[in-house]
Design an enzyme around this catalytic site. Sequence first.
Site, mmCIF file in Angstrom:
data_model
loop_
_atom_site.group_PDB
_atom_site.id
_atom_site.type_symbol
_atom_site.label_atom_id
_atom_site.label_comp_id
_atom_site.label_asym_id
_atom_site.label_seq_id
_atom_site.Cartn_x
_atom_site.Cartn_y
_atom_site.Cartn_z
ATOM 1 N N GLU A 1 10.718 -8.001 -3.295
ATOM 2 C CA GLU A 1 11.159 -6.714 -2.746
ATOM 3 C C GLU A 1 10.528 -6.592 -1.372
ATOM 4 O OE1 GLU A 1 13.308 -4.799 -4.156
ATOM 5 O OE2 GLU A 1 13.342 -5.584 -6.183
ATOM 6 N N LEU A 2 11.335 -6.807 -0.325
ATOM 7 C CA LEU A 2 10.750 -6.976 1.016
ATOM 8 C C LEU A 2 11.136 -5.834 1.965
ATOM 9 C CD1 LEU A 2 11.441 -10.824 1.186
ATOM 10 C CD2 LEU A 2 9.468 -9.622 0.221
ATOM 11 N N GLY B 1 6.405 -6.360 -0.583
ATOM 12 C CA GLY B 1 5.645 -6.332 0.662
ATOM 13 C C GLY B 1 6.526 -6.727 1.820
ATOM 14 N N CYS C 1 10.094 1.589 2.265
ATOM 15 C CA CYS C 1 11.009 0.465 2.495
ATOM 16 C C CYS C 1 12.442 0.944 2.634
ATOM 17 C CB CYS C 1 10.894 -0.536 1.354
ATOM 18 S SG CYS C 1 11.116 0.248 -0.258
ATOM 19 N N TRP D 1 0.803 -1.225 0.000
ATOM 20 C CA TRP D 1 0.000 0.000 0.000
ATOM 21 C C TRP D 1 0.835 1.274 0.000
ATOM 22 C CZ3 TRP D 1 1.679 2.356 4.297
ATOM 23 C CH2 TRP D 1 2.074 1.563 5.373
ATOM 24 N N ASN D 2 2.153 1.170 0.264
ATOM 25 C CA ASN D 2 2.891 2.423 0.498
ATOM 26 C C ASN D 2 3.289 3.159 -0.790
ATOM 27 O OD1 ASN D 2 4.848 0.462 -0.033
ATOM 28 N ND2 ASN D 2 6.391 1.514 1.175
ATOM 29 N N PRO E 1 -3.552 -5.504 -6.311
ATOM 30 C CA PRO E 1 -3.098 -4.382 -5.483
ATOM 31 C C PRO E 1 -3.371 -4.625 -3.999
ATOM 32 C CG PRO E 1 -5.066 -3.774 -6.773
ATOM 33 C CD PRO E 1 -4.831 -5.238 -6.974
#
Length: 496
Positions: free
Chosen positions: A265-266, A245, A299, A168-169, A193
């Site tokens: 991508e964490l 996420g 992130c 969501w960011n 999404p």
Amino acid sequence: MTKSITLPKKRVLIDGEWIDSPSGSTFSVYSPSTLEPIAIVPKCTREDTERAIAAAKVAAKKVAAMPVGKRAQLLKKAGQIAESRKEELARTIVQEGGKTIREAREEFWFSWIHYGDAAAEITRHHGEVVPSSAEQGGGSAGQVEGGTAKRILVTREPMGVVAVISPWNWPSDIPNIGLSFGLAAGNSVILKPASYTPLSGILLAEIYEEAGFPKGAVSVVTGSGSEVGDTIVTSPDVNAIIFTGSTEVGEGITRKAGLKKLLLELGGNGPIVVMDDAHIDHAVEASAVGAYYIAGQCCTAAERLLVHESIHDEFVKKLVDRTKRVKMGDLMLEDTDMGPLNNEPSARTVDAHVNDARERGAKVLFGGHRNKLFHEPTVIDEVTPDMLVFREETFGPVAPITTFSSLDEAIELANSTPYGLTAAAFTSSLRRAFLLAEGIKAGSVNINETTNYWEQQAPFGGVKKSGMGRELSKWIMDDLTDIKTITIDIEKVRDR
Ligand code: NAD
């Protein structure tokens, strides 16, 4: 008498058709700023998701068959449509994401760059010719003195169905990386999404559809991670997943996805190291931007400030002064610096980290409280590695300070958490710059720049528990295509 408001009802795009919730279920999307519902969105089921995957499988062949020039042309057209709708896209990010209008417009531009970059990348994403080392001979027709009959070509091919599961960011930028580069590489793309911010993803699908990609080449399927997300992850017909996420969900996906290609991508927990020879004002500014940009929900946020003990007092005083100037408030005002946290579970994590730091003896020098989802920018001093705010990803506007006394200790502290996305260091010494850049385990290390800095033509991604694979530019094109080795014997032919 209460005023009743009719909320806009959104649709999903499955197999080239905009449809209401096929199952009849819906969920509401809320504004983080007002906590009011702003739209109703279909809550898709496992069957709905399977339909989108089946349509994407058919469409993948059509996208793969399109000449690269045609794909590039459609991507550029999508970029033009997006530009004509930029204010609507930015306002949607404000409404569902809780970003300020300034931050949302920036996100629009980050997101918009991908159309052009993907269009350019596909026309120069090529294979290689590898020399053959096989001895000549074998067939009577194949004797070529001093040479070989074999030619080895390495080509890149579309993978098929690529799914994008997004957080969501960055509700517009992150989905659009997967959509634009996925289509450029000749795949069809299914977007799932985040449930807190599905509206930007729905808008993106509208743009690609209008641009003219074949029916089923782009789908958007809204719903829960446990149903829509899980169907994608376990489907035998999805060839690759770009998941962005949390580390926890990402690790779960690696256990369930089988042999799909995964680009993960964490989470991050980026440090900024401030050496005693640093330009302190620059380091303070970078720390504030790193910690408070989009309320720390990035992130790449500066989640830990590691400051040399000899400059600690000056750094802290200046950071507190800078923090006092962060303006929270109406998201639509140009001079508002920071908006709310996006959602209550995320806000509770921030509360837990701040409280844990207090209980373990750290000093909250400024901030530390929230009103609904608006959390004050917060400076915490005397943070130690056992505290949650140091060890884990806080994802809020918190600047935790830890001191060190040597370069080796700074590197050890920087590397002492399981994450490795981005890191930064401030120093005036080239030698120290190299030792820090080489010593810190992270996907990116910025010297004399904040953790939140990246450029679109460079690879982006993490090491350790921050992910695997690299996004952007030619690196994501590599991840979204299959390599094929073609060996041709040019001598074993029938002479005419
Ligand atoms: P999240 O892991 O809770 O959710 C991400 C997405 O996964 C959502 O769409 C969600 O519905 C879906 N999902 C949830 N459970 C699933 C399951 N079991 N199977 C499949 N899909 C599932 O993350 P979030 O809270 O939306 O986002 C915040 C996190 O994202 C932070 O940790 C942040 O650091 C990370 N992030 C990383 C990057 C990066 O580039 N490394 C960028 C942005 C955000």
